[in-house]
Design a protein around this motif. Structure first.
Motif, short mmCIF file in Angstrom:
data_model
loop_
_atom_site.label_atom_id
_atom_site.label_comp_id
_atom_site.label_asym_id
_atom_site.label_seq_id
_atom_site.Cartn_x
_atom_site.Cartn_y
_atom_site.Cartn_z
N ARG A 100 8.04 10.04 -2.32
CA ARG A 100 9.45 10.09 -1.93
C ARG A 100 10.21 11.11 -2.78
N PHE B 168 -2.46 -1.33 -12.65
CA PHE B 168 -1.19 -0.58 -12.52
C PHE B 168 -0.06 -1.45 -13.12
N LEU C 23 3.71 17.44 1.17
CA LEU C 23 2.92 16.25 0.83
C LEU C 23 1.83 16.67 -0.14
N GLY D 95 -2.86 8.27 -1.57
CA GLY D 95 -2.93 9.15 -2.74
C GLY D 95 -2.20 10.45 -2.55
N ARG E 264 2.90 -0.80 -15.81
CA ARG E 264 4.28 -0.75 -15.31
C ARG E 264 5.12 -1.94 -15.74
N ARG F 226 1.37 13.39 -12.98
CA ARG F 226 0.45 12.37 -13.48
C ARG F 226 -0.97 12.55 -12.91
N ALA G 253 -1.97 1.48 -3.33
CA ALA G 253 -2.71 2.60 -2.74
C ALA G 253 -4.05 2.94 -3.41
N LYS H 138 1.87 18.50 8.74
CA LYS H 138 3.28 18.20 8.44
C LYS H 138 3.92 19.40 7.74
N ASP I 197 -3.23 7.89 10.74
CA ASP I 197 -3.33 7.24 9.42
C ASP I 197 -2.59 8.06 8.36
N ARG I 198 -2.13 7.39 7.32
CA ARG I 198 -1.60 8.09 6.15
C ARG I 198 -2.75 8.24 5.15
N LEU I 199 -2.82 9.39 4.53
CA LEU I 199 -3.88 9.62 3.54
C LEU I 199 -3.40 9.05 2.21
N PRO J 5 0.80 -1.24 0.00
CA PRO J 5 0.00 0.00 0.00
C PRO J 5 0.84 1.28 0.00
N LEU J 6 2.12 1.17 0.33
CA LEU J 6 2.96 2.38 0.24
C LEU J 6 3.38 2.64 -1.20
N HIS J 7 3.14 1.67 -2.07
CA HIS J 7 3.57 1.79 -3.47
C HIS J 7 2.34 1.65 -4.38
N LEU K 146 -6.07 11.64 10.24
CA LEU K 146 -4.71 12.10 10.57
C LEU K 146 -4.49 12.06 12.07
N ASN L 174 -0.45 12.48 -5.32
CA ASN L 174 0.37 11.63 -6.18
C ASN L 174 -0.51 10.91 -7.21
C1 SDX Z 1 3.58 5.28 -5.81
O1 SDX Z 1 8.48 5.99 -5.95
C2 SDX Z 1 7.63 6.07 -6.94
O2 SDX Z 1 7.91 6.59 -8.00
C3 SDX Z 1 6.28 5.43 -6.66
C4 SDX Z 1 5.19 5.70 -7.69
C5 SDX Z 1 5.50 5.05 -9.02
O3 SDX Z 1 5.00 5.52 -10.06
O4 SDX Z 1 6.16 3.98 -9.00
O5 SDX Z 1 5.04 7.10 -7.86
C6 SDX Z 1 3.84 5.11 -7.25
O6 SDX Z 1 3.95 4.44 -5.06
C7 SDX Z 1 2.93 6.54 -5.32
C8 SDX Z 1 2.74 6.55 -3.77
C9 SDX Z 1 1.48 5.72 -3.43
N1 SDX Z 1 1.38 5.59 -1.96
C10 SDX Z 1 0.49 6.31 -1.23
O7 SDX Z 1 -0.25 7.18 -1.70
C11 SDX Z 1 0.50 5.95 0.26
C12 SDX Z 1 0.48 7.23 1.09
N2 SDX Z 1 1.79 7.93 0.93
C13 SDX Z 1 2.82 7.55 1.77
O8 SDX Z 1 2.75 6.56 2.70
C14 SDX Z 1 4.16 8.24 1.58
O9 SDX Z 1 3.94 9.53 1.18
C15 SDX Z 1 5.12 7.54 0.63
C16 SDX Z 1 5.37 6.16 1.06
C17 SDX Z 1 4.56 7.57 -0.76
C18 SDX Z 1 6.44 8.30 0.64
O10 SDX Z 1 6.84 8.36 1.94
P1 SDX Z 1 8.36 8.71 2.34
O11 SDX Z 1 9.02 9.55 1.32
O12 SDX Z 1 9.07 7.46 2.73
O13 SDX Z 1 8.15 9.64 3.57
P2 SDX Z 1 7.97 9.10 5.03
O14 SDX Z 1 7.20 7.82 5.03
O15 SDX Z 1 9.31 9.12 5.67
O16 SDX Z 1 7.01 10.22 5.67
C19 SDX Z 1 7.59 11.46 6.06
C20 SDX Z 1 6.57 12.10 6.97
C21 SDX Z 1 6.08 11.13 8.04
O17 SDX Z 1 5.70 11.90 9.17
P3 SDX Z 1 6.66 11.87 10.47
O18 SDX Z 1 6.69 10.42 10.93
O19 SDX Z 1 8.02 12.37 9.99
O20 SDX Z 1 5.96 12.77 11.43
O21 SDX Z 1 5.40 12.46 6.22
C22 SDX Z 1 4.28 11.72 6.70
C23 SDX Z 1 4.85 10.53 7.45
O22 SDX Z 1 3.92 10.09 8.42
N3 SDX Z 1 3.51 11.30 5.55
C24 SDX Z 1 2.20 11.26 5.51
C25 SDX Z 1 1.86 10.83 4.22
N4 SDX Z 1 2.98 10.61 3.53
C26 SDX Z 1 4.01 10.88 4.35
N5 SDX Z 1 1.26 11.56 6.46
C27 SDX Z 1 -0.02 11.41 6.09
N6 SDX Z 1 -0.43 11.01 4.86
C28 SDX Z 1 0.48 10.71 3.91
N7 SDX Z 1 0.07 10.31 2.73
#
Ligand code: SDX
Length: 362
Positions: free
Chosen positions: A247, A325, A299, A243, A329, A255, A210, A294, A239-241, A205-207, A235, A302
């Motif tokens: 990174r 997806f 943020l 979409g 891909r 996109r 989602a 944050k 929870d992470r939101l 779900p992080l990739h 929040l 995506n």
């Molecule tokens: C894809 O890499 C790619 O290119 C991927 C992709 C592709 O085409 O292949 O673009 C496809 O994977 C898109 C991402 C899909 N995932 C989601 O939408 C899941 C929600 N997003 C995240 O969990 C997060 O944003 C990531 C995993 C996408 C990126 O996270 P990072 O860069 O590892 O950042 P992090 O986890 O270290 O978070 C930094 C801070 C944290 O807070 P603190 O602990 O420092 O207080 O930001 C917060 C996180 O909790 N945070 C979020 C958040 N994303 C990061 N808080 C709430 N909601 C979010 N979505």
């Protein structure tokens, strides 16, 4: 916690460039917005694989070759469909890919391009207690993918909408699943092994896992008026939101708008307009809350956020979003796997041992 290889350059590539500061994606010299606005999936396949797969045909010959590959995959998996019926679609796709021959040649590449559509459609039909629909090699890939699910010819708008989606997600630099595919390819394990490994990484779900949760979030919020309160509670729970956030992108993922425009081209019916209005309200509230929660992290929206609305509008169930997806891909995984095999070395980074020292015998 390890740093997630932040900012580590794992390879040089001619395939795609993700500019996180400017919010730009270029795929082999083409802006993703141009690919999304009108390229057929088959032309994106040629763009990414040209120079990496010997004997790659072009134009109508490539469309026909991918159509024949769909039929070949269908014949290969048909005796085993019962074993796939009770698996989650992404797990059925992983199992189905494992039935295919591994290798580095054109036939292997074409069957991997074709397979996600064929296996996903067959699994969805069985899940609906319907007989799987055999591919029609005369169709374009997107039109046939939709037809194999619905059992009816796809509209031109729907096929074009799926072309836009598959082009948009076809490649994206060194994301987790592509890095995984390259690592497997660096051992000379074969394109099938690289694609299966990429799919296993994409599932999270992080990739790529989602988009399904994004749709669940929209359904749970239900009305634009409820968006702010629901998201604030999420929040507050930590929870992470889904979409949002990325990174690499520190601004809006290019996109997101490419997919929003694909939805707009799809249809102007009221129900879809209502879905988009809800998604826009949720997006506005989420960005507002994330900026407050944050402040030191940019943020933004995506690719997955509008993926949910587009794939839902194309008739895909949320449980299949990661498979769709992968249908796009997989082309990037193949191209990167070939680039790694042709230009790279075995990928083998270092690690720092922080465990206990050996016990010295008394
Ligand atoms: C894809 O890499 C790619 O290119 C991927 C992709 C592709 O085409 O292949 O673009 C496809 O994977 C898109 C991402 C899909 N995932 C989601 O939408 C899941 C929600 N997003 C995240 O969990 C997060 O944003 C990531 C995993 C996408 C990126 O996270 P990072 O860069 O590892 O950042 P992090 O986890 O270290 O978070 C930094 C801070 C944290 O807070 P603190 O602990 O420092 O207080 O930001 C917060 C996180 O909790 N945070 C979020 C958040 N994303 C990061 N808080 C709430 N909601 C979010 N979505």
């Amino acid at each position: 916690m390890t740093n997630g290889l932040d900012d580590v350059v794992a390879a040089e590539t001619v395939l795609s460039d993700v500019d996180g500061a400017k919010g730009r994606l270029v795929i082999r010299g083409h802006a993703v917005e141009d690919l999304a606005a009108g390229w057929a999936f088959e032309d994106v396949v040629h763009l990414l694989l040209e120079g990496f797969v010997d004997g790659l045909p072009a134009g109508e010959d490539l469309r026909s070759a991918i159509g024949s590959a769909r039929l070949g995959v269908f014949k290969r998996i048909s005796p085993h469909l019962a074993a796939l019926r009770d698996l989650e679609p992404v797990d059925a796709l992983r199992a189905g890919l494992s039935l295919l021959a591994d290798g580095d040649d054109l036939d292997t590449a074409l069957q991997l391009v074709a397979a996600p559509a064929v296996i996903t459609a067959a699994r969805l039909r069985m899940g609906a207690a319907k007989t799987p629909v055999a591919p029609d090699p005369a169709n374009t890939h997107s039109a046939d993918f939709l037809r194999m699910i619905s059992g009816r010819p796809a509209t031109a708008h729907a096929a074009s909408g799926l072309d836009s989606y598959l082009a948009t997600v076809s490649d994206h630099g060194m994301n987790a699943s592509t890095f995984t595919a390259r690592t497997v390819a660096s051992t000379q394990a074969g394109l099938g092994s690289a694609a299966i490994a990429g799919l296993c990484a994409l599932k999270g779900p992080l990739h790529g896992g989602a988009p399904g949760p994004v749709l669940a979030m929209l359904d749970a919020i239900a009305t634009p008026q409820a968006a702010h309160g629901w998201l604030a509670e999420a929040l507050a729970r930590g929870d992470r939101l889904m979409g949002f956030g990325h990174r690499i992108y520190r601004v809006r993922d290019p996109r997101a708008d490419a997919l929003k425009q694909a939805i707009a081209r799809l249809s102007s019916d009221e129900e879809l307009a209502g879905r988009i209005a809800l998604a826009e309200a949720v997006e506005t509230a989420a960005l507002d809350l994330l900026r407050t929660a944050k402040p030191d992290r940019s943020l933004d929206t995506n690719v997955e956020f509008y993926t949910a609305a587009l794939l839902e509008a194309l008739g895909f169930p949320a449980q299949a979003f990661t498979c769709v997806f992968a249908a796009g891909r997989v082309v990037g995984w193949i191209a990167h796997a070939r680039e790694q095999a042709m230009t790279g070395r075995l990928i083998r980074p270092q690690s720092r041992y922080i465990g206990p020292a050996p016990q010295i015998a008394a």
